[in-house]
Design an enzyme around this catalytic site. Structure first.
Site, PDB file in Angstrom:
ATOM      1  N   GLU A  43      36.135  32.961  25.803  1.00  0.00           N
ATOM      2  CA  GLU A  43      35.536  33.381  27.068  1.00  0.00           C
ATOM      3  C   GLU A  43      34.158  33.952  26.768  1.00  0.00           C
ATOM      4  O   GLU A  43      34.031  35.066  26.261  1.00  0.00           O
ATOM      5  CB  GLU A  43      36.401  34.440  27.755  1.00  0.00           C
ATOM      6  CG  GLU A  43      35.778  35.018  29.018  1.00  0.00           C
ATOM      7  CD  GLU A  43      36.539  36.212  29.592  1.00  0.00           C
ATOM      8  OE1 GLU A  43      35.947  36.946  30.412  1.00  0.00           O
ATOM      9  OE2 GLU A  43      37.711  36.403  29.224  1.00  0.00           O
ATOM     10  N   ARG A  47      27.211  38.244  30.432  1.00  0.00           N
ATOM     11  CA  ARG A  47      26.674  39.610  30.310  1.00  0.00           C
ATOM     12  C   ARG A  47      25.368  39.650  29.533  1.00  0.00           C
ATOM     13  O   ARG A  47      24.869  40.732  29.217  1.00  0.00           O
ATOM     14  CB  ARG A  47      27.704  40.521  29.625  1.00  0.00           C
ATOM     15  CG  ARG A  47      29.017  40.646  30.374  1.00  0.00           C
ATOM     16  CD  ARG A  47      29.940  41.612  29.674  1.00  0.00           C
ATOM     17  NE  ARG A  47      31.305  41.535  30.185  1.00  0.00           N
ATOM     18  CZ  ARG A  47      32.328  42.217  29.681  1.00  0.00           C
ATOM     19  NH1 ARG A  47      32.127  43.034  28.664  1.00  0.00           N
ATOM     20  NH2 ARG A  47      33.536  42.082  30.196  1.00  0.00           N
ATOM     21  N   THR A  71      33.057  36.919  33.401  1.00  0.00           N
ATOM     22  CA  THR A  71      32.200  37.767  34.221  1.00  0.00           C
ATOM     23  C   THR A  71      31.442  36.943  35.267  1.00  0.00           C
ATOM     24  O   THR A  71      30.260  37.168  35.533  1.00  0.00           O
ATOM     25  CB  THR A  71      31.226  38.606  33.365  1.00  0.00           C
ATOM     26  OG1 THR A  71      31.865  39.028  32.167  1.00  0.00           O
ATOM     27  CG2 THR A  71      30.788  39.859  34.110  1.00  0.00           C
ATOM     28  N   LYS A 131      43.835  37.815  36.221  1.00  0.00           N
ATOM     29  CA  LYS A 131      43.357  38.686  35.149  1.00  0.00           C
ATOM     30  C   LYS A 131      43.499  40.138  35.595  1.00  0.00           C
ATOM     31  O   LYS A 131      42.844  40.554  36.560  1.00  0.00           O
ATOM     32  CB  LYS A 131      41.889  38.357  34.848  1.00  0.00           C
ATOM     33  CG  LYS A 131      41.225  39.239  33.812  1.00  0.00           C
ATOM     34  CD  LYS A 131      39.808  38.732  33.544  1.00  0.00           C
ATOM     35  CE  LYS A 131      39.100  39.565  32.493  1.00  0.00           C
ATOM     36  NZ  LYS A 131      37.791  38.985  32.110  1.00  0.00           N
TER      37      LYS A 131
END
Length: 211
Positions: A43, A47, A71, A131
């Site tokens: 993943e 960011r 994200t 999640k």
């Protein structure tokens, strides 16, 4: 993966490395290091400014790696991660607009949730894998056990506070499909190009997950 809502991802690993990359040049050797350690999923989070270029590099050079974009919080990011080569996406939370965007794009998606109400809302939208984030602050193992009784048809990927010390405890729960963690790719190892250390960490996590 051809559907937006999925319970059994195509990857084999039950440990999902949560990765922040500052240099796209690290992406491909990192992917190979994780594969060597038995982890076939990564993943790469949005960011950093290097995220999309890193996803693109892995998608082109390491096709056997199941590549997730993490994200993903804005509608505009959905097409960007698809164009870069991500095969699925994850979010720390989810809005209805974001859900509509991933469904329209047919991008497999793991929405972030923290409360029973959020879980029920996403289940109504067709999701059965979510999640739990931030897992530790949301109640960790106790929260997952509590959610399992009234919502037994929902599976989770807890992320946030998962570590080698508690990984096995999370994965033993019947409603945990996999767990995400950042300890597999420490910043200092990435900066130094210490791929052997990352392979060792991946191998250790794989062994814990198998045990």
């Amino acid at each position: 993966m051809t559907t937006t809502c999925f319970t059994r991802p195509a990857f084999k690993s039950r440990v999902v490395p949560v990765i922040v990359l500052s240099d796209p040049a690290h992406a491909v050797p990192l992917a190979h290091a994780l594969l060597e350690g038995g982890i076939d999923v990564m993943e790469i989070t949005l960011r950093s400014d290097a995220a999309l270029a890193s996803i693109e590099a892995v998608a082109k050079a390491v096709p056997q790696m199941h590549l997730g974009a993490g994200t993903v919080t804005r509608v505009a990011e959905v097409q960007r991660v698809i164009d870069a080569g991500a095969t699925f996406a994850l979010s720390p939370g989810a809005t209805d607009a974001l859900v509509e965007a991933v469904k329209a794009a047919r991008l497999p998606f793991i929405p972030g949730v923290m409360t029973p109400g959020e879980v029920m809302h996403r289940r109504e939208q067709g999701f059965s894998l979510m999640k739990l984030f931030p897992a530790q602050q949301a109640g960790g193992l106790g929260m997952l056990k509590a959610l399992g009784a009234p919502l037994p048809d929902v599976m989770f990927c807890p992320t946030g506070g998962v570590s080698p010390e508690n990984l096995k405890d999370f994965l033993k729960l019947p409603n945990v499909a996999m767990a995400g963690g950042s300890w597999l790719t420490p910043a200092e190892a990435l900066a130094a190009g210490d791929w052997e250390r990352i392979t060792q960490l991946a191998r250790g996590a794989t062994e814990l997950a198998a045990g």
